[in-house]
Design a protein around this motif. Sequence first.
Motif, PDB file in Angstrom:
ATOM      1  N   GLN A 161     -33.050   1.909  25.017  1.00 13.60           N
ATOM      2  CA  GLN A 161     -34.493   1.991  25.240  1.00 13.60           C
ATOM      3  C   GLN A 161     -35.043   3.312  24.697  1.00 13.60           C
ATOM      4  O   GLN A 161     -34.321   4.303  24.573  1.00 13.60           O
ATOM      5  N   VAL A 190     -25.719  -1.260  20.367  1.00 10.71           N
ATOM      6  CA  VAL A 190     -25.736  -0.642  21.700  1.00 10.71           C
ATOM      7  C   VAL A 190     -24.551  -1.152  22.528  1.00 10.71           C
ATOM      8  O   VAL A 190     -23.906  -0.397  23.262  1.00 10.71           O
ATOM      9  N   ARG A 191     -24.247  -2.437  22.384  1.00 13.22           N
ATOM     10  CA  ARG A 191     -23.144  -3.031  23.148  1.00 13.22           C
ATOM     11  C   ARG A 191     -21.782  -2.530  22.659  1.00 13.22           C
ATOM     12  O   ARG A 191     -20.905  -2.215  23.469  1.00 13.22           O
ATOM     13  N   SER A 225     -28.919   5.412  26.376  1.00 15.12           N
ATOM     14  CA  SER A 225     -27.614   4.766  26.176  1.00 15.12           C
ATOM     15  C   SER A 225     -27.710   3.253  26.223  1.00 15.12           C
ATOM     16  O   SER A 225     -26.888   2.547  25.628  1.00 15.12           O
ATOM     17  N   ASP A 226     -28.744   2.734  26.909  1.00 18.47           N
ATOM     18  CA  ASP A 226     -28.912   1.276  26.968  1.00 18.47           C
ATOM     19  C   ASP A 226     -29.883   0.760  25.910  1.00 18.47           C
ATOM     20  O   ASP A 226     -30.321  -0.392  25.962  1.00 18.47           O
TER      21      ASP A 226
END
Length: 609
Positions: free
Chosen positions: A150, A196-197, A147-148
């Motif tokens: 990676q 992602v943001r 989710s971040d």
Amino acid sequence: MENELSRVVDALPGLIWSALPDGCTDFVNQRWCEYTGLSTGEARDEGWQVAVHPDDRPRLTDDWEAILASGAQGDIEARMRRFDGTYRWFHVRACPLFGEKGEVVKWCGINTDIQTRKTAEEAIRAEENRFRVIIDGLPAIVTLMSSDGQFEHANQYMLDYIGVTLEQMKLKDRPLGKAYHPDDRPAILVKWMECVRTGEPYDHEARLRRADGKYRWFHTQGYPLRDAEGRIVLWYLLQTDIDERRCAEALLSGEKRLLEMVASGNPLPVVLDELCGLLDKMANGCVSGVLLLDRAGLKVERSIGPGLPTTYSKALEGKTVSPEAGPCGMAVCQKIQVIVSDVTTDARWNETGWQALALAHGLKSCWSTPIIAATGEALGTFAIYRPDGGLPTAFHQSLMQKLTHIASIAVARTHSEDDQQRAETLLAHEKRLLEMIAWGYTLPVVLDALCRLVEDMATGCHCGILFYSPDETTWQHGAGPALPSGYNETMHGRPAHRASGPCGLAASEKKQVIVSDIATDMQWDKHGWRALALSYGIKACWSSPILSHDKKALGALAFYQYEPGPPSTFQRELIAQLSQIASIAVERARSESALKRSEAFLFKAQQLS
């Protein structure tokens, strides 16, 4: 009380058993016996092991011994045979009972049927394996990201493509996006972290490095996977190879640009320079070059190739075209594609110097394709070179085919424009010559201008005109301003018969006579013309008869060259056209001369009368 406890134990939803401190079974409940079909006596000590699946028995006995040694609670899973021979999975839990001194005095255990759970787990694993096989078999890269943003997981296609293991991909010190082209990576990371943001889908095209170090274009689409509350728990990315599409688009764009340049009238060298640059960009590791022939098709007029060493290109200019000259010479002479996969071992051109020239400039392979006009005329060659050996791929062949076709259009158009301009120039000069004849210029002046016209229109050629003497036995010099004076003086007064030289044969046979190489044509040796021509450096002679209106031979017009070779189509036509103008000039001069003689005769007659 004991009977009551026995009934309770038998009623429990599991297979109950107990064992002595050494692990030997001393009790099994009724459910245990009913399930296995064994009696209490048969199950005692180690008899219970016959009910365990043979494949699980070694592991189970090892685990049981480990539990006994630990003196602590333990869990084992194994398959047990039912009375009907069916095996089902059981979870075995063993717990120790301790005495007053803390020693194990008995072991109590319960076997719980977990077949339904195991079946469900196997179904899930099978589904996961099926999904993994499908994902790994896709001709595209599938990547899972946290989710971040990676890395989490990648399919086998991805791992094989970039040449790493899953463990290497998961290393914390591996930079994100490491396999992408350095020029593309900054934009990729900025856009990815923005997605992602914001949670917006990701869509981008970039170059990804293959295991062999080559980069190919990929289209990446990324979508977030959300839980029931809308939170992103995972990103899944699909990366599709679009390298062929990008190449096709780039090639189509390049072809359009080239055709626009041709249509706009850009100079031919500029168009061909752009064409070679396009191939050099499209075919990694290759450089290309175009060799243009002169209009006679005998020599390399120009060598174009921005990626080739300048000294290599310059060395080819002016070379005589022949199959022995190199792959390009063979390609243009035989009108076939010539592939040299390894210049080092291909000895066909080592004696003529091309092999040494190519190797000196680091060119280890050469694939040459002739540039052929719609009329079938060879215009030049388009060649691809590599610093290492190898054969052209299907992609290289397609590139050569398309770009050679465009080169033929560009060269043919330039030739057509040149021909048109030359025809207009020739027409203007012919008009000027006819005006000179009409205005009464003397024959030597007219013929001198005619010869100079030849030298302006046919580069490398010199013109000479010979006439029959009044008795048609010897030659009279007509004109030849650019020919050696010694040659002109020697030809004046020489016998004028069919074996005296090309001009004699042309006048006698009343047809063009082409001597492409005087040095090797021995028919002119007998009367000394061959030695005479060679002594003045003349290597080729193309002669055409000068005929009167009633087809009587008046003399011959000849083009001379200081290099051997046949005339081009244009040069043949030019000889024929100027021979006609020469005949007009000669007949007009002779008519005027006859008229003047007649007038002088009448004047003399009047004086006598």
